[in-house]
Design an enzyme around this catalytic site. Structure first.
Site, PDB file in Angstrom:
ATOM      1  N   LYS A  50      38.914  44.800  37.087  1.00  0.00           N
ATOM      2  CA  LYS A  50      37.524  45.199  37.378  1.00  0.00           C
ATOM      3  C   LYS A  50      36.827  45.716  36.124  1.00  0.00           C
ATOM      4  CE  LYS A  50      38.767  43.724  40.396  1.00  0.00           C
ATOM      5  NZ  LYS A  50      39.922  43.255  41.189  1.00  0.00           N
ATOM      6  N   GLY A 179      44.279  27.766  40.249  1.00  0.00           N
ATOM      7  CA  GLY A 179      44.232  28.560  41.481  1.00  0.00           C
ATOM      8  C   GLY A 179      42.864  29.207  41.641  1.00  0.00           C
ATOM      9  N   GLY A 180      42.189  28.865  42.733  1.00  0.00           N
ATOM     10  CA  GLY A 180      40.829  29.376  42.967  1.00  0.00           C
ATOM     11  C   GLY A 180      40.789  30.501  43.991  1.00  0.00           C
ATOM     12  N   GLY A 181      41.933  31.181  44.199  1.00  0.00           N
ATOM     13  CA  GLY A 181      41.971  32.332  45.111  1.00  0.00           C
ATOM     14  C   GLY A 181      41.276  33.534  44.477  1.00  0.00           C
ATOM     15  N   GLU A 202      41.889  23.870  41.708  1.00  0.00           N
ATOM     16  CA  GLU A 202      42.421  24.400  42.967  1.00  0.00           C
ATOM     17  C   GLU A 202      42.975  23.237  43.797  1.00  0.00           C
ATOM     18  OE1 GLU A 202      43.018  27.346  44.797  1.00  0.00           O
ATOM     19  OE2 GLU A 202      43.696  25.812  46.213  1.00  0.00           O
ATOM     20  N   GLY A 271      49.185  32.716  43.107  1.00  0.00           N
ATOM     21  CA  GLY A 271      49.669  33.641  44.141  1.00  0.00           C
ATOM     22  C   GLY A 271      50.747  34.566  43.616  1.00  0.00           C
ATOM     23  N   HIS A 445      14.794  52.713  51.721  1.00  0.00           N
ATOM     24  CA  HIS A 445      13.956  51.719  51.042  1.00  0.00           C
ATOM     25  C   HIS A 445      13.550  52.247  49.665  1.00  0.00           C
ATOM     26  CE1 HIS A 445      10.965  48.596  50.450  1.00  0.00           C
ATOM     27  NE2 HIS A 445      10.126  49.543  50.038  1.00  0.00           N
TER      28      HIS A 445
HETATM   29  C1  LIG Z   1      44.757  40.778  38.787  1.00  0.00           C
HETATM   30  C2  LIG Z   1      44.872  41.529  40.073  1.00  0.00           C
HETATM   31  C3  LIG Z   1      43.757  42.135  40.605  1.00  0.00           C
HETATM   32  C4  LIG Z   1      43.854  42.849  41.789  1.00  0.00           C
HETATM   33  N1  LIG Z   1      42.730  43.422  42.287  1.00  0.00           N
HETATM   34  C5  LIG Z   1      42.790  44.129  43.432  1.00  0.00           C
HETATM   35  C6  LIG Z   1      41.646  44.777  43.936  1.00  0.00           C
HETATM   36  O1  LIG Z   1      40.572  44.721  43.358  1.00  0.00           O
HETATM   37  N2  LIG Z   1      41.761  45.487  45.088  1.00  0.00           N
HETATM   38  C7  LIG Z   1      42.956  45.569  45.760  1.00  0.00           C
HETATM   39  O2  LIG Z   1      43.006  46.223  46.809  1.00  0.00           O
HETATM   40  N3  LIG Z   1      44.067  44.963  45.297  1.00  0.00           N
HETATM   41  C8  LIG Z   1      44.014  44.247  44.150  1.00  0.00           C
HETATM   42  N4  LIG Z   1      45.144  43.663  43.655  1.00  0.00           N
HETATM   43  C9  LIG Z   1      46.396  43.789  44.422  1.00  0.00           C
HETATM   44  C10 LIG Z   1      47.031  45.161  44.193  1.00  0.00           C
HETATM   45  O3  LIG Z   1      47.271  45.329  42.817  1.00  0.00           O
HETATM   46  C11 LIG Z   1      48.320  45.254  44.986  1.00  0.00           C
HETATM   47  O4  LIG Z   1      48.074  44.969  46.342  1.00  0.00           O
HETATM   48  C12 LIG Z   1      48.919  46.657  44.880  1.00  0.00           C
HETATM   49  O5  LIG Z   1      49.210  46.969  43.540  1.00  0.00           O
HETATM   50  C13 LIG Z   1      50.194  46.744  45.717  1.00  0.00           C
HETATM   51  O6  LIG Z   1      50.742  48.009  45.584  1.00  0.00           O
HETATM   52  P1  LIG Z   1      52.327  48.223  45.762  1.00  0.00           P
HETATM   53  O7  LIG Z   1      52.550  49.680  45.626  1.00  0.00           O
HETATM   54  O8  LIG Z   1      52.786  47.552  46.989  1.00  0.00           O
HETATM   55  O9  LIG Z   1      52.998  47.435  44.567  1.00  0.00           O
HETATM   56  P2  LIG Z   1      52.827  47.436  42.984  1.00  0.00           P
HETATM   57  O10 LIG Z   1      51.485  47.880  42.575  1.00  0.00           O
HETATM   58  O11 LIG Z   1      53.290  46.084  42.570  1.00  0.00           O
HETATM   59  O12 LIG Z   1      53.837  48.541  42.504  1.00  0.00           O
HETATM   60  C14 LIG Z   1      55.205  48.413  42.653  1.00  0.00           C
HETATM   61  C15 LIG Z   1      55.861  49.339  41.655  1.00  0.00           C
HETATM   62  O13 LIG Z   1      57.228  49.461  41.972  1.00  0.00           O
HETATM   63  C16 LIG Z   1      58.006  49.415  40.794  1.00  0.00           C
HETATM   64  N5  LIG Z   1      59.320  48.952  41.228  1.00  0.00           N
HETATM   65  C17 LIG Z   1      59.621  47.808  41.890  1.00  0.00           C
HETATM   66  N6  LIG Z   1      60.905  47.772  42.215  1.00  0.00           N
HETATM   67  C18 LIG Z   1      61.446  48.927  41.760  1.00  0.00           C
HETATM   68  C19 LIG Z   1      62.748  49.484  41.806  1.00  0.00           C
HETATM   69  N7  LIG Z   1      63.741  48.844  42.401  1.00  0.00           N
HETATM   70  N8  LIG Z   1      62.952  50.699  41.228  1.00  0.00           N
HETATM   71  C20 LIG Z   1      61.936  51.364  40.619  1.00  0.00           C
HETATM   72  N9  LIG Z   1      60.687  50.877  40.557  1.00  0.00           N
HETATM   73  C21 LIG Z   1      60.447  49.681  41.127  1.00  0.00           C
HETATM   74  C22 LIG Z   1      57.252  48.470  39.885  1.00  0.00           C
HETATM   75  O14 LIG Z   1      57.553  48.731  38.523  1.00  0.00           O
HETATM   76  C23 LIG Z   1      55.797  48.820  40.226  1.00  0.00           C
HETATM   77  O15 LIG Z   1      55.303  49.836  39.386  1.00  0.00           O
HETATM   78  C24 LIG Z   1      45.093  42.951  42.463  1.00  0.00           C
HETATM   79  C25 LIG Z   1      46.237  42.356  41.915  1.00  0.00           C
HETATM   80  C26 LIG Z   1      46.130  41.654  40.735  1.00  0.00           C
HETATM   81  C27 LIG Z   1      47.361  41.039  40.164  1.00  0.00           C
END
Ligand SMILES: Cc1cc2nc3c(=O)[nH]c(=O)nc-3n(C[C@H](O)[C@H](O)[C@H](O)COP(=O)(O)OP(=O)(O)OC[C@H]3O[C@@H](n4cnc5c(N)ncnc54)[C@H](O)[C@@H]3O)c2cc1C
Length: 466
Positions: A50, A179-181, A202, A271, A445
């Site tokens: 962002k 990829g156009g997602g 895509e 993805g 407004h």
């Molecule tokens: C380019 C991009 C843009 C995005 N933009 C948005 C957005 O605008 N809005 C939105 O809502 N979502 C967005 N997302 C999606 C969002 O980033 C994810 O949905 C979110 O980060 C998921 O959170 P999480 O905690 O499940 O996993 P993650 O953020 O992936 O965090 C997982 C963490 O766990 C750690 N980990 C994993 N396994 C282990 C282990 N065994 N031991 C110790 N540590 C571990 C990893 O190092 C990581 O830090 C975007 C994603 C991308 C790639």
């Protein structure tokens, strides 16, 4: 051996939200993170992406400053200082990382650095430490997917992990986004606006946001990108990428036949997949699907192993940071023995921060009809909205899908600040409000939100400015 109420594995939005919310409820929490707290969202996802989109927005504004009466001296053109753009982005990420680390400290969450693995007896091993909790929450997140023939080298063939952490001196001249997602569309928007020749490929029949949003809304984004110069190829099957002296050759087949383009960089945005390998899940009796999502009961986020929960991108629910936050609250309530309010996945807010932005909650018009509803649909364009004209951004519309004589089923936006305007539609959908109820509320407004009020009024068969 340590004893905690909860051991959280993974410090992304799911993990840190579990830790913060649990600690605020008086639980003694350990948070295991092998990288940096903040996860993908803070370091490789939402926030840096962002920040780049905002830089593109400013660049667009500078380029169009003449429309507002400003003149650059003859022959002077705005150019992109890519390292400076990245430095600003890194500053924001750094500040948020520092803030989050401080907040975890103040809530007395024990942050343990290293990779966590579940052991057979339900503890979490990190190096030579064993952390025991009454409950464990797994928040392992996700990583980008790739395909054979698209081997990621981090330089010429990259994923969003690299695009959000670029150390290049300058932007490439030509980029192909595969990829156009949501992620592909956001980067196509950034690259196009920063003057990179961008080709978007895509595989599905619609080139931009082929899955998710209302088609009419997504097509307005597709047209806007195409008008600004994004070269969009729907139904394009990309073959094996080849390196040559000048860059990368991208072969693809589409309705028009086989084609090859040469680019400087390829962004693979096809993805993400759950990051659930090598963490002892099977040994601990935590069931994992064929696609390696952790299986959960979404009313509590409990896995197949008692007292082990999983949330966020490692479970098969919408891959969004705010969904991970909401699931963290569900899991913590369940651990506290309270009755969680499960996430209503069909009505979560979605935002794509492209230009123009796309945002929605609830059913698309097609989904509502497929679900057997008789629907009434009304739209209102931003073209006649005073605020949209003032900010110089009139592309887009509000689209509301309601059951005939019934509640609002879906709320769809494309246009300026759709991300912020969505809050009202999200509430309307989730409160199952009638259009007439929202129509009775006053919208200030001049504001973009007036377009929402106008749309709701139209359901009565009357209108103000529509
Ligand atoms: C380019 C991009 C843009 C995005 N933009 C948005 C957005 O605008 N809005 C939105 O809502 N979502 C967005 N997302 C999606 C969002 O980033 C994810 O949905 C979110 O980060 C998921 O959170 P999480 O905690 O499940 O996993 P993650 O953020 O992936 O965090 C997982 C963490 O766990 C750690 N980990 C994993 N396994 C282990 C282990 N065994 N031991 C110790 N540590 C571990 C990893 O190092 C990581 O830090 C975007 C994603 C991308 C790639």
């Amino acid at each position: 051996m340590s004893d905690y109420d909860v051991v959280v594995v993974g410090g992304g939005p799911g993990g840190y939200a579990s830790a913060l919310y649990g600690a605020s409820a008086g639980l003694n929490v350990a948070l295991v993170e092998e990288n940096k707290v903040g996860g993908c969202c803070l370091h490789r996802g939402c926030i840096p992406a962002k920040a780049l989109l905002q830089a593109a927005e400013v660049f667009r504004a500078v380029k169009h400053s003449g429309d507002f009466g400003f003149r650059l001296p003859d022959g002077v053109q705005a150019t992109t200082d890519w390292p400076a753009v990245n430095a600003r982005k890194a500053g924001i990420v750094g500040q948020l990382h520092k803030g989050l680390s401080g907040l975890l400290r103040r809530r007395k969450v024990t942050v343990v650095e290293g990779r966590g693995r579940l052991t057979g007896d339900g503890a979490v091993a990190v190096g030579d430490q064993t952390l025991r909790g009454r409950a464990v929450i797994i928040c392992a997140g996700s990583v980008p997917r790739s395909l054979p023939g698209m081997e990621i080298d981090g330089d010429r063939i990259i994923t969003s992990d690299h695009a959000t952490n670029s150390d290049r001196d300058a932007l490439p001249d030509r980029v192909a986004v595969i990829g156009g997602g949501v992620i592909g569309a956001e980067f196509a928007s950034v690259f196009t606006d920063l003057g990179v020749h961008t080709t978007l490929l895509e595989a599905l029949p619609h080139g931009v946001l082929p899955i998710g949003p209302d088609r009419q809304v997504a097509d307005i984004l597709g047209l806007a990108l195409a008008r600004r110069g994004t070269d969009i190829h729907p139904a394009a099957r990309v073959g094996t990428l080849e390196h040559n002296r000048n860059g990368i050759v991208v072969p693809f087949e589409h309705a028009g036949g086989a084609e090859k383009i040469e680019v400087d960089q390829v962004l693979v945005a096809i993805g993400r997949r759950p990051f659930t390998e090598d963490m002892g899940l099977e040994e601990a009796g935590v069931r994992v699907s064929e696609r390696r999502f952790i299986e959960v009961d979404t009313t509590t986020m409990a896995t197949s192993r008692p007292n082990v929960y999983a949330i966020g991108d490692c479970v098969d629910t919408p891959g969004l940071a705010h969904v991970a936050y909401a699931e963290a609250i569900v899991a913590v309530h369940a651990i506290l023995g309270e009755t969680p309010v499960p996430v209503d996945y069909a009505r979560v807010p979605w935002v794509v921060y492209t230009h123009p932005e796309v945002a929605w909650a609830g059913l698309t018009e097609a989904e509502a009809r497929e679900a057997g509803h008789t629907v009434e649909v009304h739209k209102h364009s931003f073209a006649g909205n005073g605020r949209a004209m003032i900010i110089g951004d009139t592309d887009g519309m509000v689209k509301v899908v309601a059951a005939t004589d019934g509640p609002i089923l879906g709320f769809h936006l494309v246009g300026p600040w759709a991300s912020e305007l969505l809050a009202e539609g999200y509430l309307a959908v989730n409160w199952e409000a009638l259009p007439s109820e929202v129509a009775a509320f006053i919208h200030p407004h001049p504001s973009l939100s007036e377009a929402i009020g106008e749309t709701m009024i139209t359901f009565s068969g009357r209108s103000l400015h529509g």
